[in-house]
Design an enzyme around this catalytic site. Structure first.
Site, PDB file in Angstrom:
ATOM      1  N   CYS A 151       0.942  -1.118   0.038  1.00  0.00           N
ATOM      2  CA  CYS A 151      -0.031  -0.142   0.037  1.00  0.00           C
ATOM      3  C   CYS A 151       0.834   1.215  -0.094  1.00  0.00           C
ATOM      4  CB  CYS A 151      -0.887  -0.183   1.315  1.00  0.00           C
ATOM      5  SG  CYS A 151      -2.154   1.301   1.313  1.00  0.00           S
ATOM      6  N   CYS A 154      -0.508   3.935   2.413  1.00  0.00           N
ATOM      7  CA  CYS A 154      -0.147   3.804   3.752  1.00  0.00           C
ATOM      8  C   CYS A 154       1.347   4.196   4.277  1.00  0.00           C
ATOM      9  CB  CYS A 154      -0.461   2.483   4.162  1.00  0.00           C
ATOM     10  SG  CYS A 154      -2.202   1.833   3.475  1.00  0.00           S
ATOM     11  N   ASP A 155       2.287   3.718   3.138  1.00  0.00           N
ATOM     12  CA  ASP A 155       3.412   3.821   3.552  1.00  0.00           C
ATOM     13  C   ASP A 155       4.428   4.707   2.788  1.00  0.00           C
ATOM     14  OD1 ASP A 155       2.909   1.739   5.557  1.00  0.00           O
ATOM     15  OD2 ASP A 155       2.944   0.233   4.107  1.00  0.00           O
TER      16      ASP A 155
END
Length: 334
Positions: A151, A154-155
């Site tokens: 992701c 997300c990261d």
């Protein structure tokens, strides 16, 4: 969408050892599953949440979540799940560390068998999620959360001024690669073929981005590193040549698999296997709702899954209220 015929009446069912009648049963304990327990718990419906094999689902494996409102400094994925659980339990939800093994939606109450119990539920919320496809190479599992990610949203922030690789050639791979260019110094897309499957507009955007490079006709065979990703091993599928490349992160986008095995031939699914829901989270079976990534092939975020869970639970409460109003003398499981 035409709904399946189902007799929304409570059947008198012989109680088998370990069986349990419940007003609302939630299958899945990620952000959607735990959020969907909060509203019925506050409505004194005493919902039961089946955790599945892992409490919290994918987010529990995320080192830190920085895009969930209310946590300006970020919050660990497992910590966020623990907070979700505590809040639901505070109002009366029951979180069971058990896994659904069989579901029968042809009767009502709906029958859900687990390893330990057999539940009969007036309303059912499905939040079983989707699993990212894995490469299945050495180092992938060990370094997930330590440089291996599924992701970028997300990261990506953790890879500021770093060099990363993206594995895949579809729309998701290019979208995530373009997103990563906001942070990383360079993004190298590795694809097993000599042309991409992504749409023409995405391909044009990626090709014109100075931070994006391509390695064609190549597969990733190993992810290197001890406590964090340091590099990868590659193999050219045409020449057989093996090489190594230094990198700080590996983002894998080769598709997702919705966790739908329990619902085959019972619920409507799209071409990819995701459960089909309307804007109110109804499936095609009255009294069965779905939320989170099992019904969301697009966003796949904690906040959207939690919102879907809340919406599904509110609709499930209305369903139970209507059921009780119409059937004041409903027989419960004997």
């Amino acid at each position: 969408r035409k709904q399946n015929d189902i007799n929304i009446t409570a059947l008198t069912t012989s109680k088998t050892p370990g069986s349990e009648p419940v007003k609302m049963l939630n299958i899945g304990s990620g952000p959607a599953g735990l959020s969907s327990a909060l509203y019925p718990a506050r409505a004194n419906l005493e919902p039961v949440v089946l955790t599945g094999m892992e409490l919290g689902g994918q987010v529990s494996l995320t080192h830190i979540v920085e895009n969930y409102p209310g946590f300006p400094e970020g919050v660990g994925g497992s910590e966020l799940v623990e907070l979700f659980q505590k809040q639901a339990e505070r109002f009366g939800a029951s979180v069971k560390f058990d896994t659904a093994t069989e579901v029968d939606l042809s009767q009502h109450p709906f029958r859900v068998a687990t390893y330990n119990t057999e539940y009969f539920a007036d309303a059912l919320i499905i939040s079983t999620g989707a699993t990212p496809r894995h490469l299945g190479v050495n180092g992938e599992t060990e370094l997930t959360g330590r440089g291996v990610s599924y992701c970028a949203t997300c990261d990506g922030w953790f890879f500021k001024e770093k060099d990363v690789v993206v594995v895949g050639g579809g729309d998701s791979a290019l979208e995530e690669a373009l997103f990563l260019t906001r942070y990383a110094d360079s993004v190298t897309i590795i694809h097993r073929r000599d042309e991409l499957r992504a749409g023409a507009i995405l391909q044009k955007r990626a090709a014109s981005n100075p931070k994006i490079k391509f390695i064609w006709d190549t597969v990733l065979t190993e992810i290197l590193g001890d406590s964090a990703v340091t590099g990868i091993s590659l193999k050219n599928v045409k020449t057989g040549e093996s090489t190594e490349k230094t990198t700080d992160g590996v983002f894998i986008f080769i598709g997702h698999l919705p966790n739908n095995d329990l619902f085959q031939d019972q619920l409507e699914m799209d071409a990819l296997g995701y459960l089909v829901v309307d804007r109110h989270m109804h499936t095609n079976v009255p009294g069965v709702f779905a939320a989170g990534e099992i019904a969301d092939p697009i966003f796949r975020q904690v906040i959207t899954s939690a919102g879907m869970g809340a919406a599904a639970s509110m609709q499930a409460i209305h369903f139970i209220e209507a059921l009780e109003d119409e059937l004041p003398e409903v027989e419960t499981i004997a």
